[in-house]
Motif scaffolding. Structure first.
Motif, PDB file in Angstrom:
ATOM      1  N   ARG A  97       0.833  -1.210   0.000  1.00 14.31           N
ATOM      2  CA  ARG A  97       0.000   0.000   0.000  1.00 14.31           C
ATOM      3  C   ARG A  97       0.865   1.256   0.000  1.00 14.31           C
ATOM      4  N   ILE A  98       2.047   1.165   0.632  1.00 11.96           N
ATOM      5  CA  ILE A  98       2.960   2.316   0.624  1.00 11.96           C
ATOM      6  C   ILE A  98       3.511   2.526  -0.791  1.00 11.96           C
ATOM      7  N   ILE A  99       3.835   1.409  -1.455  1.00 10.31           N
ATOM      8  CA  ILE A  99       4.307   1.503  -2.842  1.00 10.31           C
ATOM      9  C   ILE A  99       3.210   2.145  -3.714  1.00 10.31           C
ATOM     10  N   ALA A 100       1.963   1.689  -3.520  1.00 11.81           N
ATOM     11  CA  ALA A 100       0.848   2.226  -4.319  1.00 11.81           C
ATOM     12  C   ALA A 100       0.629   3.719  -4.049  1.00 11.81           C
ATOM     13  N   LEU A 101       0.789   4.106  -2.777  1.00  7.42           N
ATOM     14  CA  LEU A 101       0.642   5.530  -2.441  1.00  7.42           C
ATOM     15  C   LEU A 101       1.656   6.358  -3.219  1.00  7.42           C
ATOM     16  N   HIS A 102       2.908   5.885  -3.211  1.00 10.74           N
ATOM     17  CA  HIS A 102       3.966   6.632  -3.898  1.00 10.74           C
ATOM     18  C   HIS A 102       3.682   6.698  -5.398  1.00 10.74           C
ATOM     19  N   GLN A 103       3.291   5.551  -5.970  1.00 10.71           N
ATOM     20  CA  GLN A 103       3.072   5.527  -7.416  1.00 10.71           C
ATOM     21  C   GLN A 103       1.929   6.446  -7.831  1.00 10.71           C
ATOM     22  N   LYS A 104       0.945   6.576  -6.953  1.00 17.73           N
ATOM     23  CA  LYS A 104      -0.198   7.439  -7.278  1.00 17.73           C
ATOM     24  C   LYS A 104       0.104   8.916  -7.007  1.00 17.73           C
ATOM     25  N   TYR A 105       0.782   9.191  -5.890  1.00 12.28           N
ATOM     26  CA  TYR A 105       0.890  10.589  -5.462  1.00 12.28           C
ATOM     27  C   TYR A 105       2.227  11.268  -5.761  1.00 12.28           C
ATOM     28  N   ALA A 106       3.296  10.494  -6.045  1.00 13.80           N
ATOM     29  CA  ALA A 106       4.564  11.147  -6.410  1.00 13.80           C
ATOM     30  C   ALA A 106       4.378  12.006  -7.668  1.00 13.80           C
ATOM     31  N   PRO A 107       3.678  11.490  -8.700  1.00 10.90           N
ATOM     32  CA  PRO A 107       3.483  12.326  -9.900  1.00 10.90           C
ATOM     33  C   PRO A 107       2.629  13.570  -9.614  1.00 10.90           C
ATOM     34  N   GLN A 108       1.896  13.544  -8.497  1.00 12.27           N
ATOM     35  CA  GLN A 108       1.063  14.704  -8.146  1.00 12.27           C
ATOM     36  C   GLN A 108       1.778  15.641  -7.173  1.00 12.27           C
ATOM     37  N   GLY A 109       3.062  15.327  -6.893  1.00 11.57           N
ATOM     38  CA  GLY A 109       3.839  16.236  -6.042  1.00 11.57           C
ATOM     39  C   GLY A 109       3.937  15.819  -4.589  1.00 11.57           C
ATOM     40  N   TYR A 110       3.500  14.606  -4.282  1.00 10.03           N
ATOM     41  CA  TYR A 110       3.579  14.118  -2.895  1.00 10.03           C
ATOM     42  C   TYR A 110       4.245  12.738  -2.838  1.00 10.03           C
ATOM     43  N   PRO A 111       5.576  12.691  -2.958  1.00 11.90           N
ATOM     44  CA  PRO A 111       6.262  11.401  -2.920  1.00 11.90           C
ATOM     45  C   PRO A 111       6.381  10.845  -1.494  1.00 11.90           C
ATOM     46  N   VAL A 112       6.589   9.545  -1.426  1.00  4.92           N
ATOM     47  CA  VAL A 112       6.814   8.876  -0.138  1.00  4.92           C
ATOM     48  C   VAL A 112       8.307   8.938   0.212  1.00  4.92           C
ATOM     49  N   ILE A 113       8.597   9.201   1.482  1.00  2.89           N
ATOM     50  CA  ILE A 113       9.953   9.035   2.018  1.00  2.89           C
ATOM     51  C   ILE A 113       9.809   8.087   3.212  1.00  2.89           C
ATOM     52  N   ALA A 114      10.368   6.873   3.087  1.00  2.00           N
ATOM     53  CA  ALA A 114      10.275   5.913   4.186  1.00  2.00           C
ATOM     54  C   ALA A 114      11.537   6.004   5.047  1.00  2.00           C
ATOM     55  N   ILE A 115      11.348   5.920   6.363  1.00  2.01           N
ATOM     56  CA  ILE A 115      12.485   6.001   7.296  1.00  2.01           C
ATOM     57  C   ILE A 115      12.378   4.852   8.296  1.00  2.01           C
ATOM     58  N   ASN A 116      13.460   4.092   8.417  1.00  2.00           N
ATOM     59  CA  ASN A 116      13.510   3.050   9.449  1.00  2.00           C
ATOM     60  C   ASN A 116      14.106   3.650  10.729  1.00  2.00           C
ATOM     61  N   PRO A 117      13.295   3.741  11.798  1.00  3.36           N
ATOM     62  CA  PRO A 117      13.776   4.388  13.020  1.00  3.36           C
ATOM     63  C   PRO A 117      14.409   3.435  14.033  1.00  3.36           C
ATOM     64  N   ASN A 118      14.425   2.133  13.736  1.00  4.25           N
ATOM     65  CA  ASN A 118      14.821   1.166  14.766  1.00  4.25           C
ATOM     66  C   ASN A 118      16.337   1.028  14.918  1.00  4.25           C
ATOM     67  N   ASP A 119      16.736   0.672  16.143  1.00  2.00           N
ATOM     68  CA  ASP A 119      18.135   0.384  16.433  1.00  2.00           C
ATOM     69  C   ASP A 119      18.378  -1.099  16.127  1.00  2.00           C
ATOM     70  N   PRO A 120      19.198  -1.390  15.107  1.00  2.00           N
ATOM     71  CA  PRO A 120      19.414  -2.791  14.718  1.00  2.00           C
ATOM     72  C   PRO A 120      20.075  -3.613  15.829  1.00  2.00           C
ATOM     73  N   ALA A 121      20.693  -2.962  16.796  1.00  2.00           N
ATOM     74  CA  ALA A 121      21.290  -3.710  17.900  1.00  2.00           C
ATOM     75  C   ALA A 121      20.186  -4.399  18.705  1.00  2.00           C
ATOM     76  N   VAL A 122      18.972  -3.814  18.690  1.00  2.00           N
ATOM     77  CA  VAL A 122      17.831  -4.385  19.404  1.00  2.00           C
ATOM     78  C   VAL A 122      16.998  -5.258  18.464  1.00  2.00           C
ATOM     79  N   GLN A 123      16.891  -4.830  17.218  1.00  2.00           N
ATOM     80  CA  GLN A 123      16.076  -5.547  16.225  1.00  2.00           C
ATOM     81  C   GLN A 123      16.956  -5.807  14.999  1.00  2.00           C
ATOM     82  N   PRO A 124      17.707  -6.902  15.002  1.00  2.00           N
ATOM     83  CA  PRO A 124      18.690  -7.147  13.924  1.00  2.00           C
ATOM     84  C   PRO A 124      18.070  -7.188  12.522  1.00  2.00           C
ATOM     85  N   GLU A 125      16.764  -7.539  12.419  1.00  2.00           N
ATOM     86  CA  GLU A 125      16.137  -7.579  11.090  1.00  2.00           C
ATOM     87  C   GLU A 125      16.067  -6.187  10.456  1.00  2.00           C
ATOM     88  N   ASP A 126      16.282  -5.155  11.254  1.00  2.00           N
ATOM     89  CA  ASP A 126      16.174  -3.790  10.733  1.00  2.00           C
ATOM     90  C   ASP A 126      17.529  -3.138  10.504  1.00  2.00           C
TER      91      ASP A 126
END
Lengths: 162, 200
Positions: free
Chosen positions: B72-101
């Protein structure tokens, strides 16, 4: 013909998974859960919102289990509200409960409209788990945090020593 | 002397309280950030000052809610980036606590899903507390006010994490529709269940 049976099976499978919850672990929507969050009696209820996939939740479960057994003969009740996805009810939640030999009561909350019910649990809740509600009658306290057994005990004593 | 100590104590108490409530509210000015993208480039919010706004989403690899929303995030970007509202995703997690991140696994996930938007790593965890993100996924819809970005909406993507087909309220899309009509979003704050942001 086998293809049709396969398709029929695929259609029935998820329905069956939802329609036949284990009697020990009921599945509620928020309306079904709500009465358990506002019982009016002299028991103190410790309600923990968790999920099998939530690492800090799983880490603090032993603290809740310890509380459950420690206060077994007192008016204290621990309720573990699982927020696992309903599709994982049979594949993850029930095996987890069996594997960890969870003794506290577990229910599943299956209600994706979380924007509507999070505030009803507590306006202080942003929606992150683990989260815990402790209440007795109209006295309520909500915590969006993790607990050690000692920390949880300290919070409980504030309720039962009154 | 005693009064001074008291004032100091009250001051400390007050700053603690303020800290606990940190983070943006709708209408606040959003700070700039410069973070590393999965392609190795450094990306800043200010790089987007030629856009109408940005859909900043704190999200991650491991959280099942984040995973449930990836498409759904990909779809949001594909729909709204051309309209001037692109997605910027940010991973806020500390990988020392959550190695998958970890950054390496972010790169891997971005490649697997072919993310069309930047997927930045909040290394040192300085950005998410400033925004006031508490969970993943957590959306901050920003609008460009000319010389700064203003927070227009905070909350969930929509009202159904389990099933994209059963969504009744598309919170972010509704907010974007209001913005495009020159209005402030009617619903500018929502809540959703999510994973805590992992810190040491």
């Amino acid at each position: 013909m086998p293809k049709i049976i396969f398709i029929a099976f695929m259609l029935i499978l998820p329905i069956a998974a939802q329609a036949q919850p284990d009697a020990q672990v009921p599945v509620y929507d928020y309306e079904g859960l709500q009465p358990l969050l506002q019982k009016q009696n002299d028991t103190t209820y410790v309600v923990n919102f968790w999920a099998t996939w939530c690492k800090p939740c799983v880490a603090e479960l032993p603290a809740f289990e310890e509380m459950h057994s420690k206060y077994r003969n007192q008016k204290v009740k621990v309720l573990l509200v699982s927020l696992d996805f309903v599709k994982n009810y049979h594949s993850r939640l029930l095996p987890f409960i069996a594997d960890k030999k969870i003794q506290s009561q577990v229910v599943m909350l299956n209600d994706p409209r979380s924007n509507e019910w999070i505030d009803k649990v507590s306006p202080q809740w942003s929606g992150a788990i683990p989260a815990t509600l402790i209440y007795r009658n109209d006295q309520r306290k909500f915590y969006e945090r993790s607990f050690t057994a000692d920390e949880l005990d300290t919070e409980l004593l504030k309720f039962i020593k009154q | 002397m005693k009064i001074n100590t008291l004032i100091l104590l009250i001051g400390m108490l007050a700053s603690t309280v303020t800290f606990a409530q940190d983070g943006y509210e709708v209408g606040d000015k959003a700070m700039n950030f410069t973070l590393e993208n999965v392609d190795g480039r450094m990306i800043s919010l200010s790089d987007y000052d030629d856009q109408k706004g940005a859909i900043v989403i704190f999200t991650c690899n491991h959280c099942p809610y984040s995973v449930a929303y990836e498409d759904r995030i990909i779809a949001l970007h594909q729909k709204y980036a051309p309209q001037g509202y692109p997605v910027i995703a940010i991973n806020p997690n500390d990988p020392a606590v959550q190695p998958e991140d970890s950054f390496e696994l972010m790169v891997k996930r971005a490649q697997e899903k072919d993310f069309p938007f930047p997927y930045l790593f909040d290394k040192g965890q300085k950005v998410y507390p400033e925004y006031g993100a508490t969970r993943t996924p957590h959306v901050f819809l920003l609008m460009n006010r000319g010389d700064y970005f203003e927070v227009a909406y905070i909350g969930a993507i929509d009202d159904n994490y389990q099933n994209a087909d059963a969504v009744e309220q598309h919170f972010v899309e509704d907010a974007l529709a209001d913005l495009k009509n020159g209005k402030n979003p009617q619903t500018n704050f929502t809540k959703a269940i999510g994973c805590t942001i992992k810190t040491r």
